[in-house]
Motif scaffolding. Sequence first.
Motif, short mmCIF file in Angstrom:
data_model
loop_
_atom_site.label_atom_id
_atom_site.label_comp_id
_atom_site.label_asym_id
_atom_site.label_seq_id
_atom_site.Cartn_x
_atom_site.Cartn_y
_atom_site.Cartn_z
N PRO A 302 0.96 -12.44 1.88
CA PRO A 302 2.30 -11.85 1.68
C PRO A 302 2.76 -11.91 0.23
O PRO A 302 3.62 -11.12 -0.17
CB PRO A 302 3.20 -12.72 2.58
N GLN A 303 2.22 -12.84 -0.55
CA GLN A 303 2.61 -12.96 -1.96
C GLN A 303 1.84 -11.99 -2.85
O GLN A 303 1.93 -12.07 -4.07
CB GLN A 303 2.39 -14.40 -2.44
N GLY A 304 1.07 -11.11 -2.22
CA GLY A 304 0.36 -10.10 -3.00
C GLY A 304 -0.93 -10.60 -3.63
O GLY A 304 -1.44 -9.97 -4.57
N ASN A 305 -1.45 -11.72 -3.13
CA ASN A 305 -2.70 -12.26 -3.68
C ASN A 305 -3.89 -11.80 -2.85
O ASN A 305 -3.79 -11.58 -1.65
CB ASN A 305 -2.65 -13.79 -3.68
N LEU A 306 -5.02 -11.67 -3.52
CA LEU A 306 -6.27 -11.29 -2.85
C LEU A 306 -7.25 -12.44 -2.93
O LEU A 306 -7.47 -13.01 -4.01
CB LEU A 306 -6.88 -10.05 -3.53
N HIS A 491 -2.12 -9.29 -7.14
CA HIS A 491 -3.01 -8.14 -7.12
C HIS A 491 -2.34 -6.92 -6.48
O HIS A 491 -2.62 -5.78 -6.86
CB HIS A 491 -4.28 -8.49 -6.34
N PHE A 492 -1.45 -7.17 -5.53
CA PHE A 492 -0.79 -6.08 -4.81
C PHE A 492 0.70 -6.07 -5.15
O PHE A 492 1.37 -7.10 -5.13
CB PHE A 492 -0.97 -6.24 -3.30
N HIS A 499 0.60 0.45 3.69
CA HIS A 499 -0.51 0.17 2.77
C HIS A 499 -1.83 0.32 3.51
O HIS A 499 -1.95 -0.03 4.68
CB HIS A 499 -0.41 -1.25 2.22
N SER A 500 -2.81 0.82 2.80
CA SER A 500 -4.14 1.00 3.38
C SER A 500 -5.18 0.54 2.35
O SER A 500 -5.15 0.98 1.19
CB SER A 500 -4.38 2.47 3.75
N TYR A 501 -6.07 -0.35 2.78
CA TYR A 501 -7.10 -0.88 1.89
C TYR A 501 -8.43 -0.91 2.64
O TYR A 501 -8.48 -1.11 3.86
CB TYR A 501 -6.76 -2.28 1.41
N ASN A 502 -9.52 -0.73 1.89
CA ASN A 502 -10.85 -0.87 2.48
C ASN A 502 -11.69 -1.85 1.68
O ASN A 502 -11.33 -2.20 0.54
CB ASN A 502 -11.55 0.49 2.61
N LEU A 503 -12.79 -2.26 2.25
CA LEU A 503 -13.61 -3.31 1.65
C LEU A 503 -14.23 -2.88 0.33
O LEU A 503 -14.44 -3.71 -0.56
CB LEU A 503 -14.71 -3.73 2.63
N SER A 504 -14.49 -1.60 0.19
CA SER A 504 -15.11 -1.11 -1.04
C SER A 504 -14.24 -1.39 -2.25
O SER A 504 -14.71 -1.86 -3.28
CB SER A 504 -15.37 0.40 -0.92
N GLU A 505 -12.92 -1.14 -2.14
CA GLU A 505 -12.03 -1.36 -3.27
C GLU A 505 -11.66 -2.83 -3.44
O GLU A 505 -11.45 -3.30 -4.55
CB GLU A 505 -10.77 -0.52 -3.13
N PRO A 587 5.20 -8.37 -3.69
CA PRO A 587 5.99 -8.72 -4.88
C PRO A 587 6.09 -7.56 -5.86
O PRO A 587 5.25 -6.66 -5.88
CB PRO A 587 5.18 -9.89 -5.49
N ALA A 588 7.12 -7.59 -6.66
CA ALA A 588 7.33 -6.55 -7.66
C ALA A 588 6.26 -6.65 -8.74
O ALA A 588 5.68 -7.72 -8.99
CB ALA A 588 8.71 -6.69 -8.29
N TYR A 589 6.03 -5.54 -9.40
CA TYR A 589 5.06 -5.51 -10.50
C TYR A 589 5.78 -5.99 -11.76
O TYR A 589 6.56 -5.26 -12.37
CB TYR A 589 4.54 -4.08 -10.67
N ILE A 590 5.51 -7.23 -12.14
CA ILE A 590 6.21 -7.85 -13.26
C ILE A 590 5.22 -8.17 -14.38
O ILE A 590 4.15 -8.73 -14.12
CB ILE A 590 6.92 -9.14 -12.81
#
Length: 769
Positions: A302-306, A491-492, A499-505, A587-590
């Motif tokens: 949820p914190q936008g981390n990968l 990262h996000f 939102h849509s993500y796949n393993l390739s990216e 999270p916002a892009y800071i």
Amino acid sequence: MGKLTAIIVGYIATTFAAYIILSVSYNPLVNWLGPYFGYRFPFILGIIYLIVGSPLHNTIILEVWIIIGLLVGISTRKGLRAWGSASLVWTLTTITMALSAIAMLGISLGNITSVSIISGTVSQLLDVLLAATAFVPYSTNIATIATEPVLRVLIPYLSSSITSGTTGTAGLSGAITELSIHALENYIIFVATSIISGAVIHRVLHGKKKISRKAVAAAISIFIAIIFIAMAASAGISSSSQPALQTGETGNHEIPAVGLNTLFPLSISGNSARIAENNTVMPSYATGNNSSDQAALSLITPQGNLYNLFAMDSSSNNSNSIWSGNGLMLGDFIVSANMTSLIGSELGAEYSKLASFAPQNALILAYNGTGHSGSASSMASSIGKEIGTTFNPVVALKNITLSGNNVEIFIYSSSASIHKLDSDFMATFGNGYNGSVPEIFVTDQGLNNYNSYILSSGYINASIVKSLAGNTGINLSNELFTAGLFEYTNHFHSSGDVHSYNLSELMQYSSNISFSNSSQLSLVGIGYNNGTGSVVDTSNYTFDIYSNNASLAAQTALNTPGSTFHNSNYRAFSPSSVSVKFNAVFPAYILYDTTVKRVSANTVEINVHIKNNDTSQLKDFYASQSAFVNNYVKYGAASSVSGNYNESNITLSPGHYANFTYKISFTGIGTYVIPYTNISYNLQGKAFSYGTNATYISQEKPGYITAMNSMINNEASQYTFLGKTIIAVQGFAISLIDIILFAIVALDVVIEVKGLRKLIREHNQNTEK
């Protein structure tokens, strides 16, 4: 008056060597605690090293004492006189160290016997050390501290007391004994060098006969013999050998058995499953015929981390691997980078201190039974050669009781750079398996692109684990393993859209994925957190999983509500087919930046710039470096703060900045750590808070003359009027005691010049006769 010259020259030489040369060996400790203890700290550590450092294991100590001894002997120009001068230099150096330590701790000689004062000082010291655990420089950790010269001697004794369940008296007594013998060795070397060099110079200057080669050879032989005997006296308890350990008690010191499903959360449930899934494999030593398990997962928080996780394991008889060794229960080589970020990004910056002291690399060897010191040392050496590095011992924990059995744990670490070690890790442990998972692990590891990571590879002896942990109902086999966890923070970014993500990216891998035919269970997938509960609990994630055995994969902890499992049947498939789609507010892009500008030798200006690079407005925006400022000011390591070190309660529109600037003056030395800038805000009704990465500010120690002058004046001013400053020349304080000392040195120079003229005159008269 050669004796006065010898004392002056010897004292300057010892303090200079301690402060400038030897204190460098304690840089990890000085960088960490120097801000609190100041320039006296490296001076004290340098003298301690000079006095109780082992000349047998630290040749620099031997060389320094020989050089100082030569200076004292040449200055006295007489053998027996050199003995007295050397002893006085030794005493003055020790007294200086004691007075510096007393002043550093804020105690005066008048109240040094007060129980309440000493108790308060100890309490304050512990308070400082506890607070400092949140402000650890990048190069300071357990491994770098434990390998410092004197601590390297103390730790084996202290660890033996802890693991044996004793009060520590025996271990402390053993450490004091060894350090005392080292001090005696150094004293003998110093005195012997002074006496012999003084006698030789006296014979040269005053002898009527030329010195024969036999006499010189005899003197050198006696000198070498004295040094050898002094060193040999402590060979039986040198720092390289382990002290005798007492057998520990069971009960209070017993380590409880931990359920294997807790240790390995991806383990398959059921009595027929093998231990493996998040346990890992050493691909280099695995063969394609071995039954293996492989997993590659991308987790979105949820914190936008990968987080990209890899885990591989293989059954092994261990006969042909580098981990082969009788009694080896567990072997594990770990390489990590920026563990504070890994922990702090999800659990909070205040928890990141838990990882502050973790070494960047560690080799852990655990044995069943006792007497494995030699085996551990040999294995550490062979593994080091295999991966191209050298491992140094950090600590040995013995007599640990586990389910009624004795266990020994040996921890080693390498001083090689993290970039070399992670490259060596991948080259050694990242190859050898069939299937795509190891290939993704190696080709997409992209270590420089991640904020933090941890790599682990090793061996588990199942039979020994089972005998120690008891019957868990799980079928165990010997396992080779390799694993990696890579974190990409922030990262996000986006508002609450789909939102849509796949393993390739997510894993930056575009080739088709296939699983090894020899694999019992292999899987790849993506998981996203629904925003509730712990981010480290897999039950809070929804997964899309592709596996060679979907039914078996569904029996793992990945089978959460809403998760899907696809059976690939060993057929190749595109990584883009592994995908997730969900709605969330990330999270916002800071954009964040901290710059440090040095204003003067002890003052810096810190500028913080934060830009809202998102398309949404940020409300209740708050940014602060108060943790940094408050810590160092509270403990006297900094002062004179001007400006603002926070920005609070503002609305930050897209494209706008939040800036603050302040100046701070440092009173200590070493590395000042801004552990994080705390940033929080509200985005579309959702609150976010996180800490940025650390910033490090280096504060150099003053030069030798400046440090000695400050120390002499400060110490003298506490007890007499002699230390009070009379005049300052370009910031250099000159006191009455400075003038007195300078006069003594000048008088000694005059006397020495007269003595030299007299010697020349006598030599000329003898020549004429």
